[in-house]
Structure formats: C-alpha cells, structure tokens
Design an enzyme around this catalytic site. Structure first.
Site, PDB file in Angstrom:
ATOM      1  N   ASP A 180       2.590  -9.389  -0.499  1.00 53.14           N
ATOM      2  CA  ASP A 180       1.847  -8.629   0.517  1.00 53.14           C
ATOM      3  C   ASP A 180       2.025  -9.353   1.844  1.00 53.14           C
ATOM      4  OD1 ASP A 180       0.349  -6.278  -0.228  1.00 53.14           O
ATOM      5  OD2 ASP A 180      -0.795  -7.523  -1.599  1.00 53.14           O
ATOM      6  N   ARG A 188       0.735 -13.625   3.263  1.00 57.22           N
ATOM      7  CA  ARG A 188       0.739 -14.648   2.208  1.00 57.22           C
ATOM      8  C   ARG A 188       1.683 -15.798   2.558  1.00 57.22           C
ATOM      9  NH1 ARG A 188      -3.628 -11.913   0.848  1.00 57.22           N
ATOM     10  NH2 ARG A 188      -3.212  -9.945  -0.221  1.00 57.22           N
ATOM     11  N   ARG A 248      -4.966  -2.835   9.947  1.00 58.23           N
ATOM     12  CA  ARG A 248      -3.763  -2.698   9.113  1.00 58.23           C
ATOM     13  C   ARG A 248      -3.097  -1.346   9.342  1.00 58.23           C
ATOM     14  NH1 ARG A 248      -6.105  -3.732   3.271  1.00 58.23           N
ATOM     15  NH2 ARG A 248      -3.894  -3.702   2.678  1.00 58.23           N
ATOM     16  N   LYS A 278       1.845   2.360   1.576  1.00 60.41           N
ATOM     17  CA  LYS A 278       0.569   2.361   0.875  1.00 60.41           C
ATOM     18  C   LYS A 278      -0.538   2.866   1.812  1.00 60.41           C
ATOM     19  CE  LYS A 278      -0.161  -2.567   1.871  1.00 60.41           C
ATOM     20  NZ  LYS A 278      -0.238  -3.921   1.288  1.00 60.41           N
ATOM     21  N   HIS A 279      -1.684   3.362   1.288  1.00 50.96           N
ATOM     22  CA  HIS A 279      -2.113   3.488  -0.099  1.00 50.96           C
ATOM     23  C   HIS A 279      -2.375   4.969  -0.350  1.00 50.96           C
ATOM     24  CE1 HIS A 279      -3.576  -0.379   1.528  1.00 50.96           C
ATOM     25  NE2 HIS A 279      -3.349  -0.902   0.326  1.00 50.96           N
ATOM     26  N   HIS A 291     -11.505  -2.751  -3.438  1.00 49.21           N
ATOM     27  CA  HIS A 291     -11.588  -4.050  -4.102  1.00 49.21           C
ATOM     28  C   HIS A 291     -12.957  -4.222  -4.761  1.00 49.21           C
ATOM     29  CE1 HIS A 291      -8.255  -4.887  -1.299  1.00 49.21           C
ATOM     30  NE2 HIS A 291      -7.865  -5.760  -2.203  1.00 49.21           N
ATOM     31  N   ASP A 363      -1.760   0.409  -7.042  1.00 46.41           N
ATOM     32  CA  ASP A 363      -2.418  -0.725  -6.401  1.00 46.41           C
ATOM     33  C   ASP A 363      -2.861  -1.675  -7.517  1.00 46.41           C
ATOM     34  OD1 ASP A 363      -3.458  -2.336  -4.438  1.00 46.41           O
ATOM     35  OD2 ASP A 363      -4.738  -0.799  -3.549  1.00 46.41           O
TER      36      ASP A 363
END
Length: 584
Positions: A180, A188, A248, A278-279, A291, A363
C-alpha cells in the site's frame, strides 16, 4: 436468471448435497447464470463451521506445512483435474490471449491445494522473506507493511529471496509482492521519495504531473522488487463527513477523480508495477470506516453510476488491470452483505454492469467489516463464488486455503471458478514479466514529487502574491510537523521564535499554525492545512493555505509561498465551507 428464479433455487436445493450443487453449477455455462447460482448456494447456512481461532498475523513457521515446501509444479492430485469446460477469461485488461492460455496451462498443472493457495495474498510477520509461508501454503503472494521493512537494501534483498525461493520450489511464474503506497498518510516504504496525498492531484489539476508522480513512485517500487501497488484510490470523497478516505481521494468531483486515477494508474503501469484501483463500489461517501465496522451505502445503483462508479468505469474503459472491492453494505444492490463477498456487487455491478474483465482483489479480509461476521474460510469461499480472484489478508491463510479446498470437494464452490480466479492472477503476472520493469533507485523521484506539491499549494484567504510572514515566525502545531518545517524556514533566513514573547516586540513574530490530520482550528496569523483542507473553514486567520502533505517537496513549496518567492497555484478540489475562494 431473474431474482425470482434465484429465490426459487435457494428454496429448492439442499446446501448439504454436494453432488446436487455441483450439477447445478456446472450446468450453467453463462457467467451470469453461474454467478447467480453460486451466490444463491452460498447465501444459505454452511453445513460446517470453520475454526477461526488463528491470530490476525501469523508467523511463517506456524503456517508452513509440517512436511515442508512442496514443488509448485507437482502433478494434480487424483480428482483435482478439471473435466468441464473452463470459464471464459477475455482480453482487454492487460494479458494477451496467448498469455491467458499459458496461464491456463500452468494452473492446470497445479493441485487443488495449490490452486486454493494461489488466490491468497497474505500478510506476514518480521523482516525475513516469508519463503516457508509462501511455499508451504502455495500462496499467490504477500503484502508488505512498514513493520516488514528495516531498510531499502533489506526489503530489496528479501523480495528477491522470495522470488528465488518460489522458483527453486518449481514455480514457473512470479510471486505477487504487493504494498500500500498511495502517498500522504498511506505509505509503507519510507526510505525513498515521499509523495503527498492523492488530493494533490485534484488541487494541481495537471494529469501529466499525476502520471509523472505515479511513474516515479512505481519506478522506485519496482527497484525494490514490488510487483503491485494498491493504488491509486478511485474513491470520490463527499467532503468532511468522509470517515476513511479524506485526502486519499483526488476530489469530490467524479470526473476529476476519473481523470487522475487513469493518469496515475498509467504511470505505475509504465514502470512495470500493477496498479489496483480501489475501493469499488466506492468508499468516499461513507461515514463509517470499514476497518472498524461495515459501512452502509444508501445510494441506488443509478446514483452510484453517476458518482462513485465514474472513476472505475473510466479505468475499465482505459484497460486498467485490477480493481479492489471494498467492504460496503450496498443496500440497493445486496442489503446486509459486504460488497467484497457479494455476487450482486462483484459480478452483477463490476463485471456485468461496468464490463470489467480483469483481476478483482478483495480489500483486507481481516478488517472488522468482514472479520466480525465471517471466518477466514467462509469469507474466502464467499468472495471467490462472488467473482473475486485474489483474497487479500485473510486472518488465517491456512484456514482460507483449506476452506476453499473443502468447498470445491463438497461442490459448494465450483472448481472452474477457482481455476478462473487463479488463471487471471497468473496471466497478469506473466504479462507483467513479459513487459518488464523500469526500476530506479530510492529517492530518484524527489524532483517530480516537489513539482507536484508546488503545483497544488492552495491559498483560500490572504494575498495571492508577496511575502506572507515577517522576519520572525513562531510555529505552532504538532511538534513533529513543526520540526519538519523549521529547517526549511531557517534555511531561507527566517528566525524562529522559540516561545511566546512576554511583552509586545517591535517586530512581532508571525504565528504560523500547522494543522495536521484531525487537528482542530486554532489561533494564528497564518494557518496551514497539511492534510485535509476542511479545517480551514473554521479558522479566523488572515491567511489560509493547504499543502495536502508534509513531504519535503510540500514543505519546500510552502516555504516559497510564505516568503513570496513562488505562487500558490492550486485550487480546492473539494468543497470547504467558510472560505471565500477556492484558490488564487
């Protein structure tokens, strides 16, 4: 098949009869009929309960088969051979017809267990290549997080070791090594160029720069051995109420998001990295973070077509290779079912309505929106039956793999659907390998990142030119943000006041307040939104700026604007109440 017919099928067929359901599934040759049948079967209660006791992230050793790695090219086990006509895989999303046929042949050589493992991309623990995990469970790949990375050299070496290990075990196609790396808050890999949030694209309004930034990021990822980036974000944000996406997203305007999503994805592709949009079916209009729980989408399919679907349709029309499906309860399409497990969403909307033929990735299946209701095995089987091809991060990869195997053997999941999913993934890997990569070293994209941020800096209050601060500046805000900006200002000759003066100075310091993610508005002469710009509306400062990131490029551009050395050419790509203009 009509909804009435599907309901009839559910009522008339016992779920525990593996032979009955195998016959039903295999008698339906069209994709729509097959998908409807599989969905109908899986909406009924399962006959067995999966044991979901594994922890979310397991060690490679704990997941490896006790007998050690098996060869990828092992002959299929008895009864695993497909005797039925394969499900179609069309071109138009990357792989050629020849690459698809080669993938079919490679998947045909895999055992049922290997095929089941091939559709799983798992998380792993530690900074050592998870060779036993991948070879022991025959996984399609892994996803790398920041805790798997200690340095550029380390992750480059471990990614290479993983590919070499799989090849030595007999695997004749690459391992998917994904990450990601969106930029902004979602990054990351931090040892190379840092890129700002994707909202930068909407503010800069330059698709060429968007593509260049993605190409630069992709080149650095390719140089570290990554094959896939779960980016760009194709969500259309609704604004301040958006709980999970925020900066984002490129914009609240669907066409703007579409334009920059396609540009970004083409940038990644040009350097040999697979982009994943995404998403789907869209997360930017939701007020719950998946999440934490299952968010509810109350727009109709027709409304989604005019808003959230627009960027995905643009990507599909552009021939982009992969789409990630999020965990969303789309009440107008399949109420109560997470979209990542829904045939009506994946097959009915994404594939049939929008015409997507490429790779569908779920996901992360360890997110609460799915994990709270479904174990690894049930979620894996439902997602595959719904039309997904890659199962991302099941809580227990072993249980997911074994659940798929049991479902195929019992007839609850057709072998043809599993083969189709594995073949799509392998075909894309073959296509990527044939195209090659154009890697560059970490840090090579800094100039592009800086240009992107400089084009995006937005002024919504105060002068559009000239110096905005005095000789002395007092910085307030999060200490980390203050520490990041300080050297840019001091390097430009600005004196930084270290404390609030006890008495009025002849030349009072200009107070510059830095507002990061989630920070409330506060007093200051100049306020700077470093992430989402919505907080600017609540500020009474005379100067209000937005940078959409805290990267070196963004802070350098901010310094230039504060000192009147460069303009703030960006415009707000989202509605912000309480500001007088969208930009200069």
């Amino acid at each position: 098949m009509t909804a009435h017919a599907r309901d009839g099928l559910r009522e008339s067929q016992p779920i525990c009869s593996g032979r009955t359901h195998t016959g039903i599934v295999r008698s339906m040759r069209s994709r729509g009929a097959l998908s409807a049948a599989v969905a109908a079967l899986l909406l009924l209660p399962a006959c067995t309960r999966a044991d979901d006791g594994d922890q979310a992230v397991l060690t490679a050793e704990a997941l490896a088969d006790q007998s050690g790695p098996r060869a990828w090219a092992a002959a299929p086990a008895a009864g695993d051979q497909d005797r039925e006509e394969p499900l179609p895989i069309r071109t138009g999303w990357g792989p050629t017809a020849d690459e698809i046929e080669r993938a079919r042949a490679l998947v045909a050589d895999l055992s049922l267990k290997e095929r089941a493992g091939q559709v799983i991309v798992a998380r792993y623990r530690g900074t050592t290549a998870p060779t036993r995990l991948v070879n022991g469970l025959h996984l399609g790949g892994v996803v790398v997080f920041s805790d798997n990375i200690s340095s550029n050299d380390q992750i480059r070496g471990e990614n290479r070791a993983l590919q070499r290990s799989a090849k030595a075990a007999g695997r004749r196609f690459p391992v998917t090594i994904s990450v990601d790396q969106e930029g902004g808050l979602v990054e990351r890999v931090t040892g190379g160029t840092r890129f700002p949030a994707f909202m930068t694209a909407g503010a800069a309004a330059d698709p060429g720069l968007t593509r260049a930034a993605a190409a630069a990021s992709g080149a650095e990822l390719a140089g570290l051995g990554f094959t896939t980036d779960f980016a760009p974000d194709a969500d259309v944000t609704v604004g301040a109420a958006d709980a999970a996406i925020g900066s984002r997203s490129a914009s609240s305007r669907p066409q703007v998001v579409a334009e920059h999503v396609v540009a970004s994805a083409r940038g990644y592709t040009s350097r040999g990295v697979v982009p994943v949009l995404k998403h789907f079916p869209g997360h930017g209009g939701l007020t719950t973070d998946s999440h934490l729980a299952l968010p509810v989408q109350r727009r109709t399919a027709a409304e989604l077509e005019r808003t959230d679907y627009v960027p995905f349709r643009a990507g599909i029309d552009a021939g982009l290779p992969a789409v990630m499906v999020g965990h969303v309860d789309v009440r107008s399409v399949d109420p109560g079912m997470p979209s990542s497990l829904s045939t009506k969403v994946i097959t009915g909307q994404l594939r049939d309505r929008l015409g997507f033929e490429g790779l569908v990735v779920t996901d992360a299946l360890d997110m609460n929106a799915v994990a709270d209701r479904f174990g690894s095995a049930r979620a894996a089987v439902r997602a595959l039956a719904a039309g997904a091809d890659v199962l991302l991060m099941p809580p227990s990869p072993r249980e997911a793999r074994d659940g798929i195997v049991q479902a195929v053997r019992s007839g609850r999941l057709s072998s043809e659907r599993l083969v189709q999913a594995a073949t799509r993934q392998v075909a894309l890997l073959l296509h990527q390998k044939a195209r090659g990569t154009k890697p560059k070293p970490p840090g090579s994209g800094r100039a592009v990142s800086a240009r992107w941020s400089a084009a995006a800096v937005t002024s919504v209050a105060g002068p559009c030119s000239g110096r905005l601060v005095g000789r002395t500046v007092r910085l307030t805000g999060d200490p980390t943000d203050v520490a990041r900006l300080r050297p840019y200002l001091t390097g430009a000759g600005v004196t930084i006041a270290t404390a609030k003066p006890k008495k009025k100075a002849k030349w009072p310091a200009t107070v510059v307040r830095l507002l990061g993610y989630g920070d409330p508005a506060g007093p200051g002469d100049v306020v700077v939104a470093l992430d989402r710009p919505y907080v600017l509306g609540a500020s009474r400062a005379r100067v209000k700026l937005a940078t959409y990131g805290t990267t070196p490029g963004a802070l350098s551009a901010l310094t230039g604007v504060l000192l009147g050395r460069q303009p703030a050419p960006g415009h707000l790509p989202v509605p912000v109440g309480g500001v007088g203009r969208t930009g200069c």
